[in-house]
Each structure stands twice: as C-alpha cells, then as structure tokens.
Design a protein around this motif. Structure first.
Motif, mmCIF file in Angstrom:
data_model
loop_
_atom_site.group_PDB
_atom_site.id
_atom_site.type_symbol
_atom_site.label_atom_id
_atom_site.label_comp_id
_atom_site.label_asym_id
_atom_site.label_seq_id
_atom_site.Cartn_x
_atom_site.Cartn_y
_atom_site.Cartn_z
ATOM 1 N N MET A 9 61.842 35.020 47.200
ATOM 2 C CA MET A 9 61.339 34.010 48.119
ATOM 3 C C MET A 9 61.773 32.639 47.602
ATOM 4 S SD MET A 9 57.580 35.780 48.352
ATOM 5 C CE MET A 9 56.860 34.524 49.385
ATOM 6 N N VAL A 10 62.413 31.867 48.461
ATOM 7 C CA VAL A 10 62.930 30.552 48.087
ATOM 8 C C VAL A 10 62.335 29.494 49.011
ATOM 9 C CG1 VAL A 10 64.985 29.134 47.743
ATOM 10 C CG2 VAL A 10 65.091 31.614 47.374
ATOM 11 N N THR A 11 61.794 28.440 48.414
ATOM 12 C CA THR A 11 61.214 27.338 49.181
ATOM 13 C C THR A 11 61.724 26.011 48.615
ATOM 14 O OG1 THR A 11 59.195 28.636 49.496
ATOM 15 C CG2 THR A 11 59.082 26.301 50.051
ATOM 16 N N GLU A 12 62.063 25.102 49.497
ATOM 17 C CA GLU A 12 62.592 23.804 49.091
ATOM 18 C C GLU A 12 61.499 22.904 48.531
ATOM 19 O OE1 GLU A 12 65.917 20.890 51.088
ATOM 20 O OE2 GLU A 12 64.234 21.537 52.322
ATOM 21 N N TYR A 13 61.837 22.123 47.508
ATOM 22 C CA TYR A 13 60.911 21.112 46.999
ATOM 23 C C TYR A 13 60.533 20.161 48.129
ATOM 24 C CZ TYR A 13 62.098 22.199 42.090
ATOM 25 O OH TYR A 13 62.272 22.807 40.869
ATOM 26 N N GLY A 15 60.517 17.061 48.106
ATOM 27 C CA GLY A 15 61.464 15.953 48.149
ATOM 28 C C GLY A 15 62.883 16.367 48.465
ATOM 29 N N ARG A 16 63.084 17.662 48.747
ATOM 30 C CA ARG A 16 64.391 18.206 49.125
ATOM 31 C C ARG A 16 65.451 18.040 48.025
ATOM 32 N NH1 ARG A 16 64.500 19.273 54.642
ATOM 33 N NH2 ARG A 16 62.750 18.432 55.808
ATOM 34 N N ASP A 17 65.045 18.057 46.770
ATOM 35 C CA ASP A 17 66.015 17.924 45.687
ATOM 36 C C ASP A 17 65.994 19.135 44.758
ATOM 37 O OD1 ASP A 17 63.528 17.516 44.649
ATOM 38 O OD2 ASP A 17 64.055 15.754 43.452
ATOM 39 N N GLY A 18 65.531 20.275 45.255
ATOM 40 C CA GLY A 18 65.508 21.501 44.467
ATOM 41 C C GLY A 18 64.747 22.593 45.183
ATOM 42 N N TYR A 19 64.566 23.726 44.501
ATOM 43 C CA TYR A 19 63.931 24.871 45.137
ATOM 44 C C TYR A 19 62.955 25.563 44.191
ATOM 45 C CZ TYR A 19 67.804 24.317 48.401
ATOM 46 O OH TYR A 19 68.696 23.793 49.306
ATOM 47 N N TYR A 20 61.921 26.162 44.779
ATOM 48 C CA TYR A 20 61.008 27.036 44.056
ATOM 49 C C TYR A 20 61.444 28.477 44.334
ATOM 50 C CZ TYR A 20 57.816 23.002 43.893
ATOM 51 O OH TYR A 20 57.257 21.779 43.672
ATOM 52 N N TYR A 21 61.319 29.339 43.319
ATOM 53 C CA TYR A 21 61.705 30.738 43.471
ATOM 54 C C TYR A 21 60.553 31.651 43.040
ATOM 55 C CZ TYR A 21 66.526 29.007 43.724
ATOM 56 O OH TYR A 21 67.674 28.351 44.072
ATOM 57 N N ALA A 22 60.460 32.799 43.697
ATOM 58 C CA ALA A 22 59.489 33.811 43.282
ATOM 59 C C ALA A 22 59.997 35.175 43.715
ATOM 60 C CB ALA A 22 58.112 33.542 43.894
ATOM 61 N N ASP A 23 59.926 36.155 42.800
ATOM 62 C CA ASP A 23 60.286 37.535 43.130
ATOM 63 C C ASP A 23 59.014 38.318 43.449
ATOM 64 O OD1 ASP A 23 62.829 36.812 42.564
ATOM 65 O OD2 ASP A 23 63.008 37.960 40.698
ATOM 66 N N LEU A 24 59.149 39.288 44.347
ATOM 67 C CA LEU A 24 58.003 40.110 44.741
ATOM 68 C C LEU A 24 58.478 41.519 45.003
ATOM 69 C CD1 LEU A 24 54.988 40.318 45.577
ATOM 70 C CD2 LEU A 24 55.695 39.654 47.890
ATOM 71 N N ARG A 25 57.805 42.490 44.399
ATOM 72 C CA ARG A 25 58.145 43.891 44.613
ATOM 73 C C ARG A 25 57.278 44.434 45.745
ATOM 74 N NH1 ARG A 25 57.794 47.387 39.560
ATOM 75 N NH2 ARG A 25 59.242 48.685 40.766
#
Length: 215
Positions: A9-13, A15-25
C-alpha cells in the motif's frame, strides 16, 4: 486462514514530496488492515496519490507482474479469502483457466479485479484426470476409458498399434485441455460466472475465528 498473497500500500505524503509504504498479507483480519492503513497514513485521507499492488501470490505467481484496475482493499481481501477457500482440485482448475484473465503476453494490459474474483467460482464443475501429465498419458487414458468412439471400435488385439501421443493431442485440442502438475484439466468446459458485479461483494464470508480472549 492461510495467507495467500502480499500487497503493498502506497500513499503520498501530505506535502507531495514522498510516500508512505506498508505491506499487508492477505487474507487479513480487521485489526491487521487497520494497522496497515495507519502505517501507510491512509486513514481518513481523501486527497493525494494512493495505490495498492500485489507483491506475490503463491497460487497465481503472475499477479506479481500485472497491473490491476484500481482494486480496493476490500476486493483484494475478499479475493484472497476466496483463494483460501478453494480445495486442491479447484486450485488446479484455477491455474488451468487463469490465462483467460491474465493472457500469456499481458505486459501493459490492465487486469480486472472483478474477473479475478469471478474466476474463483464454478471451478468444482470441471473434470480433472489424475496422473495424466502429457499427451501420451492422456491418449492411454482415452483408450482405457473408451472416451472416443473411433478408438473404442478398435479390437483389443490391435490397440498396441494406436499412437497414444497423437490420440492424446487430438483429445486435448478438442477439449481445450491443460496439463497442470501431473493432472489433466478439461479447461475448455469452464465458463466464467458473473457472481461479483463489480459493485457489491458476495456476502458469503464465514465469521472470523480470530480472538484475543475466549470466555
């Protein structure tokens, strides 16, 4: 439940200058989903870029390389639960017919999550033959089970003259058959059912057995 796939799962910061990531099974319980949403900062946000991709799937390895048509987390979790519910023979049939949804040359194509979910239904209606992993073995199976009228008319003392490999090849081509892990699947008989309409997921899930305390 056995985990069937891992998603990212990827979500933008903000401020649109990076991304948050999370894996999920998946399949995942509600608490696992909430935790992943928090890690990816996707709780309550309405703005910004967000994406879910499949990293791996043991039953359908091709899913790690395809582009899905903006699947929701609920759809992917339901799909994983459907995979977990399949019996051994249903899994074989799924592997034999999945190329209808994910073609051999799928690079650049967008795959429908709706079709993926629907492909997990109706699999138990397809014929499977065990210990039949090539055309020659299939030809022998056809001869032994009188599956072809012309072959059945050959006298027993002349059966040794038959070309088993050619008979098997013709049978496979006529039936749209597929060999999967030493089994023969009559994949040509499969018709994709319309169980999921792309809007409302089927309500057939069993209650979760997960618990923290049992009284």
């Amino acid at each position: 439940m056995k985990k069937q796939m891992t998603i990212e799962m990827v979500t933008e910061y903000p401020g649109r200058d990076g991304y948050y990531y999370a894996d999920l099974r998946l399949p995942a319980e509600d608490y696992e989903i909430r935790d992943a949403l928090q890690k990816s900062r996707d709780t309550g946000r309405k703005d910004g870029y967000r994406e879910i991709t499949i990293l791996n799937c043991e039953l359908i390895p091709e899913l790690a390389d395809v582009r899905l048509d903006s699947p929701t987390l609920d759809e992917l979790n339901f799909f994983a639960k459907r995979l977990d519910s399949l019996g051994f023979e249903e899994q074989l049939v799924l592997q034999a017919v999945i190329d209808r949804i994910i073609p051999e040359n799928y690079e650049g194509e967008i795959i429908s999550i709706k079709d993926l979910i629907n492909t997990t239904y109706g699999l138990d209606e397809i014929m499977i033959a065990a210990s039949v992993g090539n055309d020659e073995q299939l030809g022998e199976f056809v001869i032994e089970n009188d599956m072809h009228e012309d072959v059945s008319s050959v006298p027993d003392n002349a059966l040794y003259l038959l070309d088993k490999k050619q008979i098997g090849k013709l049978q496979r081509e006529n039936e749209g058959g597929v060999f999967v892990n030493g089994f023969y699947v009559v994949a040509g008989e499969y018709e994709l059912p319309e169980i999921y309409d792309g809007r409302t997921l089927p309500s057939e899930e069993k209650p979760s057995e997960w618990f923290a305390f049992r009284l």
